[in-house]
Design a protein around this motif. Structure first.
Motif, PDB file in Angstrom:
ATOM      1  N   ARG A 277      40.590  -2.580 -27.026  1.00 34.23           N
ATOM      2  CA  ARG A 277      39.842  -3.819 -27.269  1.00 34.23           C
ATOM      3  C   ARG A 277      39.390  -4.445 -25.940  1.00 34.23           C
ATOM      4  O   ARG A 277      38.266  -4.909 -25.803  1.00 34.23           O
ATOM      5  N   ALA A 278      40.304  -4.431 -24.945  1.00 36.78           N
ATOM      6  CA  ALA A 278      39.964  -5.016 -23.625  1.00 36.78           C
ATOM      7  C   ALA A 278      38.814  -4.226 -22.991  1.00 36.78           C
ATOM      8  O   ALA A 278      37.896  -4.806 -22.409  1.00 36.78           O
ATOM      9  N   ALA A 279      38.845  -2.891 -23.126  1.00 35.86           N
ATOM     10  CA  ALA A 279      37.773  -2.059 -22.554  1.00 35.86           C
ATOM     11  C   ALA A 279      36.462  -2.337 -23.284  1.00 35.86           C
ATOM     12  O   ALA A 279      35.395  -2.388 -22.667  1.00 35.86           O
ATOM     13  N   ALA A 280      36.543  -2.543 -24.589  1.00 36.93           N
ATOM     14  CA  ALA A 280      35.330  -2.844 -25.369  1.00 36.93           C
ATOM     15  C   ALA A 280      34.698  -4.161 -24.906  1.00 36.93           C
ATOM     16  O   ALA A 280      33.478  -4.267 -24.784  1.00 36.93           O
ATOM     17  N   VAL A 281      35.533  -5.159 -24.639  1.00 38.94           N
ATOM     18  CA  VAL A 281      34.996  -6.442 -24.138  1.00 38.94           C
ATOM     19  C   VAL A 281      34.277  -6.194 -22.812  1.00 38.94           C
ATOM     20  O   VAL A 281      33.175  -6.700 -22.576  1.00 38.94           O
ATOM     21  N   SER A 282      34.874  -5.361 -21.937  1.00 45.20           N
ATOM     22  CA  SER A 282      34.299  -5.164 -20.595  1.00 45.20           C
ATOM     23  C   SER A 282      32.925  -4.495 -20.657  1.00 45.20           C
ATOM     24  O   SER A 282      32.099  -4.740 -19.784  1.00 45.20           O
ATOM     25  N   VAL A 283      32.665  -3.648 -21.649  1.00 42.67           N
ATOM     26  CA  VAL A 283      31.361  -2.967 -21.691  1.00 42.67           C
ATOM     27  C   VAL A 283      30.231  -3.869 -22.209  1.00 42.67           C
ATOM     28  O   VAL A 283      29.064  -3.505 -22.136  1.00 42.67           O
ATOM     29  N   THR A 284      30.599  -5.042 -22.694  1.00 39.82           N
ATOM     30  CA  THR A 284      29.559  -5.975 -23.142  1.00 39.82           C
ATOM     31  C   THR A 284      29.003  -6.802 -21.979  1.00 39.82           C
ATOM     32  O   THR A 284      28.129  -7.648 -22.172  1.00 39.82           O
ATOM     33  N   ARG A 285      29.559  -6.578 -20.767  1.00 36.53           N
ATOM     34  CA  ARG A 285      29.091  -7.321 -19.583  1.00 36.53           C
ATOM     35  C   ARG A 285      28.762  -6.344 -18.455  1.00 36.53           C
ATOM     36  O   ARG A 285      29.309  -5.249 -18.409  1.00 36.53           O
ATOM     37  N   THR A 286      27.895  -6.763 -17.521  1.00 35.31           N
ATOM     38  CA  THR A 286      27.570  -5.887 -16.390  1.00 35.31           C
ATOM     39  C   THR A 286      28.632  -6.024 -15.295  1.00 35.31           C
ATOM     40  O   THR A 286      29.367  -7.012 -15.257  1.00 35.31           O
ATOM     41  N   GLY A 287      28.697  -5.013 -14.444  1.00 35.45           N
ATOM     42  CA  GLY A 287      29.649  -5.038 -13.319  1.00 35.45           C
ATOM     43  C   GLY A 287      30.960  -4.376 -13.706  1.00 35.45           C
ATOM     44  O   GLY A 287      31.171  -3.974 -14.854  1.00 35.45           O
ATOM     45  N   THR A 288      31.856  -4.248 -12.726  1.00 35.94           N
ATOM     46  CA  THR A 288      33.156  -3.616 -12.978  1.00 35.94           C
ATOM     47  C   THR A 288      34.249  -4.694 -13.001  1.00 35.94           C
ATOM     48  O   THR A 288      34.532  -5.235 -14.065  1.00 35.94           O
TER      49      THR A 288
END
Ligand code: ATP
Length: 301
Positions: A277-288
């Motif tokens: 779930r945390a990884a899914a949230v991160s792909v909705t935004r740009t950058g690392t």
């Protein structure tokens, strides 16, 4: 008391956008330029810290402007810097990234200082190995540092998560110390020769890795989630249906979150579900590092 100890790379991302990528010898004009914190170790540290872990990061940076930015970033993200080594012998690691209008990229990574992190320098941080229940490792630093960290953590009885990225051949003496090995599909194939395309092939690759001495294998499957297997259980966690805008660093988001939830004593299935779930949230935004999820966002998803 630290929850998560991370030994790994810190790299400054220098990203330029341009209509078309330059050919050899060609100069093109960029449309946008950004500098940002990166490197697998640094990204994973940010991911764990944002979820609430006390993170101690062992890495090496140069005594230069990017090193200063790094220290500012660690402070902002609440990452402990006690074992961040500064050197004048090499510059802070950099990634020169050019991205064109179609999203294609060209990247030159110069590991610089973090590539020089040595086994001896990791050993100097021995005290912190007594306190952290979880060690998280990747393969962007020298193998001497990786193996020394695994050896110290193993001796202290900590759980070891190894994200085998970027791929390189690993000795069984290292894999035998690993509690959770987290390759993506490509790395799983590189390590086993089995092309991971579905659940059956993931299971076949995982079985080979278990036979080399790893306790649990977690293969991340991009938008399809992850496949988990050990000698007692196997399960798949489905990907979250989100609108992905930038998947760079998704693996780092997953690994940092996994380390966080495992360190809380959470059961494996639940920890993988929340890391997914945390990884899914991160792909909705740009950058690392700047795209990493916060705990309240996981509840909302
Ligand atoms: P990267 O190299 O881009 O950092 P990776 O190849 O190491 O990523 P992946 O397997 O692509 O890792 O992704 C890691 C995790 O991120 C997946 O297990 C999943 O939880 C999440 N993820 C990746 N892409 C998506 C997506 N499009 N939608 C939802 N979740 C995703």
């Amino acid at each position: 008391m630290p929850d998560v100890l991370i030994v790994g790379s810190y790299i400054t991302d220098l990203t330029a956008r341009t209509a078309a990528l330059p050919k050899p010898g060609e100069t093109v004009i960029g449309t946008d330029f950004q500098t940002g914190p990166g490197g697998k170790g640094g990204n994973q540290a940010a991911a764990a810290a944002r979820l609430g872990s006390e993170v101690v990061f062992v890495t090496k940076i140069g005594r230069d402007a990017f090193g200063e930015q790094a220290k500012h970033h660690f402070m902002k993200e609440g990452i402990a810097d006690t074992y961040i080594i500064e050197t004048e012998e090499a510059p802070t690691g950099t990634a020169l990234i050019a991205v064109d209008d179609k999203g294609e990229n060209m990247i030159v990574v110069t590991p610089g200082a973090c590539g020089h992190l040595s086994a001896g320098e990791v050993e100097q941080a021995e005290k912190v190995f007594e306190e952290a229940p979880v060690l998280l490792l990747q393969l962007e630093t020298g193998m001497g540092a990786v193996e020394k960290a695994a050896e110290l953590a193993f001796r202290k009885g900590a759980e070891i998560i190894l994200n085998p990225a970027p791929y390189r051949e690993l000795p069984d003496r290292l894999l035998q110390k690993v509690t959770y090995l987290t390759p993506n599909e490509t790395e799983a194939e590189e390590m086993t020769g089995v092309a991971v395309t579905d659940k059956d092939s993931a299971e076949k690759a995982a079985a080979i890795l278990l036979s080399r001495g790893v306790s649990t294998v977690i293969i991340t499957l991009g938008r399809k989630g992850c496949f988990v297997m050990n000698n007692y259980e196997k399960f798949t966690v489905s990907g979250e249906p989100v609108k992905a805008v930038d998947t760079t660093g998704a693996g780092d988001a997953f690994n940092g979150a996994l380390a966080h939830f495992i360190s809380t004593g959470m059961e494996l299935h639940e920890a993988c579900l929340l890391a997914n779930r945390a990884a899914a949230v991160s792909v909705t935004r740009t950058g690392t590092a700047p795209a990493m999820a916060r705990l309240e966002e996981l509840k909302r998803l």
